[in-house]
Design an enzyme around this catalytic site. Structure first.
Site, PDB file in Angstrom:
ATOM      1  N   HIS A   1      68.283  41.617  89.763  1.00 10.10           N
ATOM      2  CA  HIS A   1      69.438  42.509  89.815  1.00 10.10           C
ATOM      3  C   HIS A   1      69.061  43.908  89.290  1.00 10.10           C
ATOM      4  O   HIS A   1      68.594  44.050  88.166  1.00 10.10           O
ATOM      5  CB  HIS A   1      70.566  41.909  88.973  1.00 10.10           C
ATOM      6  CG  HIS A   1      71.885  42.529  89.258  1.00 10.10           C
ATOM      7  ND1 HIS A   1      72.770  41.992  90.168  1.00 10.10           N
ATOM      8  CD2 HIS A   1      72.447  43.662  88.813  1.00 10.10           C
ATOM      9  CE1 HIS A   1      73.824  42.762  90.260  1.00 10.10           C
ATOM     10  NE2 HIS A   1      73.662  43.788  89.440  1.00 10.10           N
ATOM     11  N   ALA A   2      69.251  44.920  90.123  1.00 11.24           N
ATOM     12  CA  ALA A   2      68.786  46.271  89.774  1.00 11.24           C
ATOM     13  C   ALA A   2      69.468  46.779  88.507  1.00 11.24           C
ATOM     14  O   ALA A   2      70.666  46.601  88.330  1.00 11.24           O
ATOM     15  CB  ALA A   2      69.047  47.233  90.925  1.00 11.24           C
TER      16      ALA A   2
ATOM     17  N   TYR B   1      88.306  51.924  77.531  1.00  9.17           N
ATOM     18  CA  TYR B   1      88.955  52.892  78.423  1.00  9.17           C
ATOM     19  C   TYR B   1      89.996  53.746  77.708  1.00  9.17           C
ATOM     20  O   TYR B   1      90.626  54.611  78.329  1.00  9.17           O
ATOM     21  CB  TYR B   1      89.573  52.163  79.623  1.00  9.17           C
ATOM     22  CG  TYR B   1      88.481  51.596  80.497  1.00  9.17           C
ATOM     23  CD1 TYR B   1      87.895  52.369  81.486  1.00  9.17           C
ATOM     24  CD2 TYR B   1      87.983  50.320  80.273  1.00  9.17           C
ATOM     25  CE1 TYR B   1      86.849  51.879  82.254  1.00  9.17           C
ATOM     26  CE2 TYR B   1      86.936  49.808  81.028  1.00  9.17           C
ATOM     27  CZ  TYR B   1      86.378  50.600  82.019  1.00  9.17           C
ATOM     28  OH  TYR B   1      85.341  50.116  82.768  1.00  9.17           O
TER      29      TYR B   1
ATOM     30  N   HIS C   1      77.599  39.308  87.424  1.00  5.39           N
ATOM     31  CA  HIS C   1      78.204  39.898  86.236  1.00  5.39           C
ATOM     32  C   HIS C   1      79.036  38.913  85.430  1.00  5.39           C
ATOM     33  O   HIS C   1      79.269  39.114  84.242  1.00  5.39           O
ATOM     34  CB  HIS C   1      79.046  41.110  86.615  1.00  5.39           C
ATOM     35  CG  HIS C   1      78.243  42.182  87.284  1.00  5.39           C
ATOM     36  ND1 HIS C   1      77.790  42.059  88.574  1.00  5.39           N
ATOM     37  CD2 HIS C   1      77.787  43.383  86.837  1.00  5.39           C
ATOM     38  CE1 HIS C   1      77.101  43.131  88.904  1.00  5.39           C
ATOM     39  NE2 HIS C   1      77.072  43.948  87.872  1.00  5.39           N
TER      40      HIS C   1
ATOM     41  N   TYR D   1      83.292  49.199  87.834  1.00  6.13           N
ATOM     42  CA  TYR D   1      82.929  49.494  89.222  1.00  6.13           C
ATOM     43  C   TYR D   1      84.148  49.891  90.034  1.00  6.13           C
ATOM     44  O   TYR D   1      84.056  50.735  90.930  1.00  6.13           O
ATOM     45  CB  TYR D   1      82.227  48.294  89.867  1.00  6.13           C
ATOM     46  CG  TYR D   1      80.914  47.958  89.210  1.00  6.13           C
ATOM     47  CD1 TYR D   1      79.751  48.628  89.565  1.00  6.13           C
ATOM     48  CD2 TYR D   1      80.837  46.997  88.217  1.00  6.13           C
ATOM     49  CE1 TYR D   1      78.540  48.334  88.959  1.00  6.13           C
ATOM     50  CE2 TYR D   1      79.633  46.693  87.604  1.00  6.13           C
ATOM     51  CZ  TYR D   1      78.486  47.369  87.977  1.00  6.13           C
ATOM     52  OH  TYR D   1      77.290  47.072  87.367  1.00  6.13           O
TER      53      TYR D   1
ATOM     54  N   HIS E   1      71.934  55.161  92.898  1.00  5.97           N
ATOM     55  CA  HIS E   1      72.861  54.639  91.891  1.00  5.97           C
ATOM     56  C   HIS E   1      72.154  54.499  90.532  1.00  5.97           C
ATOM     57  O   HIS E   1      72.636  55.005  89.511  1.00  5.97           O
ATOM     58  CB  HIS E   1      73.421  53.285  92.347  1.00  5.97           C
ATOM     59  CG  HIS E   1      74.302  52.634  91.324  1.00  5.97           C
ATOM     60  ND1 HIS E   1      75.660  52.839  91.270  1.00  5.97           N
ATOM     61  CD2 HIS E   1      74.004  51.816  90.280  1.00  5.97           C
ATOM     62  CE1 HIS E   1      76.159  52.164  90.246  1.00  5.97           C
ATOM     63  NE2 HIS E   1      75.181  51.544  89.626  1.00  5.97           N
ATOM     64  N   GLU E   2      71.020  53.847  90.542  1.00  6.18           N
ATOM     65  CA  GLU E   2      70.297  53.633  89.275  1.00  6.18           C
ATOM     66  C   GLU E   2      69.807  54.958  88.692  1.00  6.18           C
ATOM     67  O   GLU E   2      69.832  55.164  87.482  1.00  6.18           O
ATOM     68  CB  GLU E   2      69.128  52.664  89.470  1.00  6.18           C
ATOM     69  CG  GLU E   2      69.517  51.270  89.998  1.00  6.18           C
ATOM     70  CD  GLU E   2      70.572  50.554  89.169  1.00  6.18           C
ATOM     71  OE1 GLU E   2      70.700  50.855  87.962  1.00  6.18           O
ATOM     72  OE2 GLU E   2      71.289  49.700  89.726  1.00  6.18           O
TER      73      GLU E   2
ATOM     74  N   GLU F   1      78.922  54.237  86.108  1.00  2.00           N
ATOM     75  CA  GLU F   1      78.702  53.631  87.418  1.00  2.00           C
ATOM     76  C   GLU F   1      78.978  54.603  88.567  1.00  2.00           C
ATOM     77  O   GLU F   1      78.614  54.343  89.709  1.00  2.00           O
ATOM     78  CB  GLU F   1      79.575  52.377  87.571  1.00  2.00           C
ATOM     79  CG  GLU F   1      79.266  51.266  86.572  1.00  2.00           C
ATOM     80  CD  GLU F   1      77.807  50.835  86.593  1.00  2.00           C
ATOM     81  OE1 GLU F   1      77.156  50.984  87.644  1.00  2.00           O
ATOM     82  OE2 GLU F   1      77.317  50.362  85.543  1.00  2.00           O
TER      83      GLU F   1
ATOM     84  N   HIS G   1      72.370  56.567  86.538  1.00  2.00           N
ATOM     85  CA  HIS G   1      72.368  56.100  85.146  1.00  2.00           C
ATOM     86  C   HIS G   1      71.299  56.846  84.349  1.00  2.00           C
ATOM     87  O   HIS G   1      71.530  57.306  83.233  1.00  2.00           O
ATOM     88  CB  HIS G   1      72.056  54.601  85.078  1.00  2.00           C
ATOM     89  CG  HIS G   1      73.155  53.712  85.575  1.00  2.00           C
ATOM     90  ND1 HIS G   1      74.457  53.821  85.152  1.00  2.00           N
ATOM     91  CD2 HIS G   1      73.136  52.680  86.460  1.00  2.00           C
ATOM     92  CE1 HIS G   1      75.193  52.880  85.749  1.00  2.00           C
ATOM     93  NE2 HIS G   1      74.422  52.185  86.556  1.00  2.00           N
TER      94      HIS G   1
END
Ligand code: NAG
Ligand code: NAG
Ligand code: NAG
Ligand code: NAG
Ligand code: ZN
Length: 614
Positions: free
Chosen positions: A352-353, A221, A512, A522, A382-383, A410, A386
């Site tokens: 898990h997607a 970050y 996770h 997230y 969402h996917e 995300e 990415h």
């Protein structure tokens, strides 16, 4: 979820180890050449190899040969990165270079990640994470009505069996049984593995000159004040969360009566329609503020119109295309390898997607056990976010083929989903009819959104707060579970419904944690997506912050090429610039700031305050 194991995948084949690396001091031009040619080609190829191995394993997780191939590929990749690191990158100093892009690549390349471990330890770390993931994804429990069942015959797995019970049951005791049984079958079984995982992960961190693995994760970050920054975000949104918690608590009390003891201001964790109480949308019907006003019911429309899984993906793809972005049919093309539903051929898969970039500029895939409902429709967006990011930064060098920070990755698909979820948009694509756009229905709609986005915030914050304390040693293994519940109480105001002990390991009941996947992304994403959304809405001419008559939450930027351009401008940068610069490109601001969240939910906040004060 995105697969982030590229940089920190390590390695050492005995063969490569045998070569004593010769050190090479490169000047700027030589380094530029290396990075643009040989390194780019070989690093991409090894990345492809690792991802292919992991894909094959995750879509067949009881196949030990495939697991062995992952291990081999991981070790090879580690050996590769270690070789280059020793020979070229280890002693480079960013300040010795002129070109800002080279400086930035050097900063990244100096990090070796888990590959810094020796081969034996790296193999052990990889096996440990695989073992935890395997426990998680193959865990089964007996149904409530048949608690002595034969697991092999009638055991329920998390998706879809257990999740369906948690989502739909209104029986306090059944929910309690399932909540506890899942934790017994998953987290509790990996407590010892987690110790090994923490020790080895920290050892790798130290070998990279970090204090511990938490510091490595926060490094992504690029902010010296990162912890304060996110605490500040939480301070901004906490009052809204507390009002939501109070309102939802009063409704749960109506449903469960004296069974629910909330005298301490805390609510039991098993009643929110979600295994981790992280999103509360499954109890939307219970908490609907205006029962007689319009409510969005897309599930019904999807069934009536006989949507297939493929239709859901195409509809999502169409939205991205309407902004002038890159079509991504490759990622859900099953003939090209994608997995968009749970296989019925006997394979156990990691459901898990996730979205995958195979590092070759050609292959991109989604892996998801999709069902035809609104929740999965949103997950698809969402996917696909990415995937769009992968496609947009595909021309960057491999070091920059990452999100500006992990939160960016995300946030993209969620930003799109905010627009897709508006009644305005759902009407446009014929998934909503006869919606009465009144004050009452807009409060209903905002409530639905808050049950996902606002309910999530304290959960998104606490997982890594807990892991940072675990990695730093601030909390000892003998206190791991107790500390977890301290944070659950402090941030979520949620308590365990039955006594917990240090025999339990409740964090491990979350994907996770078992799967070594960073989580604060997230939380950051839940702020960023509202910043992005607001900016794209302004760009599309759908929102004007000075006009108080048009609320933010009504905006749909569908078909806006201007919004698409803005998105493309930011996404195509990858991580080639500091995230604050990318944020500025996309929103005009350089700071993470939750005020767009508050702006979006303003009418609901007013409503909740008024209701709760009665
Ligand atoms: C993995 O590597 C080991 C040692 O290099 C080798 O003996 C084995 O055959 C490999 N396994 C697979 C499945 O490739
Ligand atoms: C909703 O409608 C039902 C039946 O039409 C009525 O009895 C009830 O009072 C209404 N509730 C509210 C909150 O308006
Ligand atoms: C899906 O992939 C296959 C194999 O690569 C290809 O032949 C086919 O044209 C693709 N389908 C679509 C709709 O793109
Ligand atoms: C829409 O909702 C408002 C407020 O609840 C109500 O007064 C009005 O009659 C509704 N209109 C229709 C067409 O149902
Ligand atoms: Zn994701």
């Amino acid at each position: 979820m995105k697969n982030l194991n590229i940089v920190f995948v390590a390695n050492i084949l005995p063969l490569l180890l045998a070569i004593t690396p010769t050190k090479c001091v490169l000047n700027e031009q030589e380094l530029k050449n290396l990075l643009a040619n040989e390194y780019e080609r070989t690093a991409s190829a090894i990345c492809t190899k690792v991802n292919e191995a992991e894909w094959n394993y995750e879509t067949d997780i009881n196949n030990h040969e495939k697991e062995q191939i992952v291990l081999n590929a991981t070790l090879q990749s580690a050996a590769f990165h270690k070789k280059y690191w020793n020979k070229y990158f280890k002693d480079l100093k960013p300040e010795d270079f002129q070109d800002p892009e080279i400086k930035r690549q050097v900063k990244d390349l100096k990090l070796l990640g888990d590959s810094a471990l020796d081969e034996k330890k790296l193999a052990e770390l990889t096996k440990t994470v695989n073992a935890m993931t395997n426990i998680y994804s193959t865990a089964k429990i007996c149904p409530y009505k048949d608690q002595q069942c034969d697991l092999a015959k009638s055991g329920l797995s998390l998706e879809p069996g257990i999740e369906a019970v948690i989502a739909k049951s209104t029986d306090y005791d059944e929910l309690l049984y399932v909540w506890k049984a899942w934790r017994d079958a998953s987290g509790a079984k990996m407590r010892n593995l987690y110790r090994i995982y923490v020790d080895l992960s920290n050892e790798a961190a130290v070998a990279n000159n970090f204090k511990d693995k938490g510091e490595v994760w926060r490094y992504g970050y690029e902010s010296k004040t990162f912890i304060q920054d996110i605490d500040e975000l939480w301070n901004q949104v906490e009052p809204l969360y507390l009002e939501l918690h109070k309102y939802v608590g009063s409704k749960l009390k109506e449903r469960f009566g004296d069974k629910l003891d909330d005298s301490d201001g805390l609510l039991p964790a098993h009643l929110f329609g979600n295994m981790w109480a992280q999103e509360w949308n499954n109890i939307a019907q219970l908490v609907k503020p205006f029962p007689n006003a319009s409510k969005i019911d897309v599930d019904k429309a999807l069934i009536e119109q006989k949507y297939t899984i493929l239709d859901l993906f195409q509809t999502s793809d169409n939205f991205y295309k309407s902004l002038g972005l890159i079509p991504s049919d490759i990622c859900y093309n099953t003939s090209a390898g994608a997995m968009i539903e749970k296989p019925t051929d006997g394979r156990e898969v990691l459901c898990h997607a996730s979205a995958w970039d195979f590092c070759d500029g050609k292959n991109y895939r989604i892996k998801m056990c999709t069902e035809v409902n609104f929740e999965d429709f949103i997950t698809i967006h969402h996917e696909m976010g990415h995937i769009q990011y992968f496609l947009q930064y595909a021309k960057q060098p491999i070091t920059f083929r990452e999100g500006a920070n992990p939160g960016f990755h995300e946030a993209i698909g969620d930003t799109i989903a905010l627009s897709v979820s508006t009644p305005k948009h759902l009407e446009k694509i014929n998934l909503l009819k006869n919606y009465n756009n009144s004050y009452e229905s807009s409060i209903n709609t905002l409530m639905d959104m808050a049950l996902q986005k606002i309910a999530f915030l304290p959960f998104g914050l606490l997982i890594d707060k807990w892991r940072w304390d675990v990695f730093s040693g601030a909390v000892k293994p003998e206190q791991w579970n107790a500390h977890w519940w301290e944070y659950r109480k402090k941030y979520q105001k949620i308590k365990p419904p039955v006594a917990r002990s240090e025999e339990d390991f409740d964090p491990g009941a979350k994907f996770h944690v078992a799967g070594d996947s960073e989580y604060i992304a997230y939380f950051v994403a839940h702020t960023l997506q509202f910043q992005f959304y607001k900016s794209l809405c302004v760009e599309a001419g759908e929102y004007n912050p000075d006009d108080k008559n048009v609320p933010l939450h009504n905006c749909d930027f569908y078909e806006s090429k201007a919004a698409g351009d803005k998105l493309r401008e930011g996404l195509s940068l990858g991580s080639s610039k500091h995230w604050s610069e990318v944020l500025e490109v996309m929103t005009g601001s350089r700071k993470l700031d939750a005020s767009a969240v508050l702006e979006y939910f303003e009418p609901l906040y007013k409503f909740l305050k008024e209701k709760n004060s009665k």
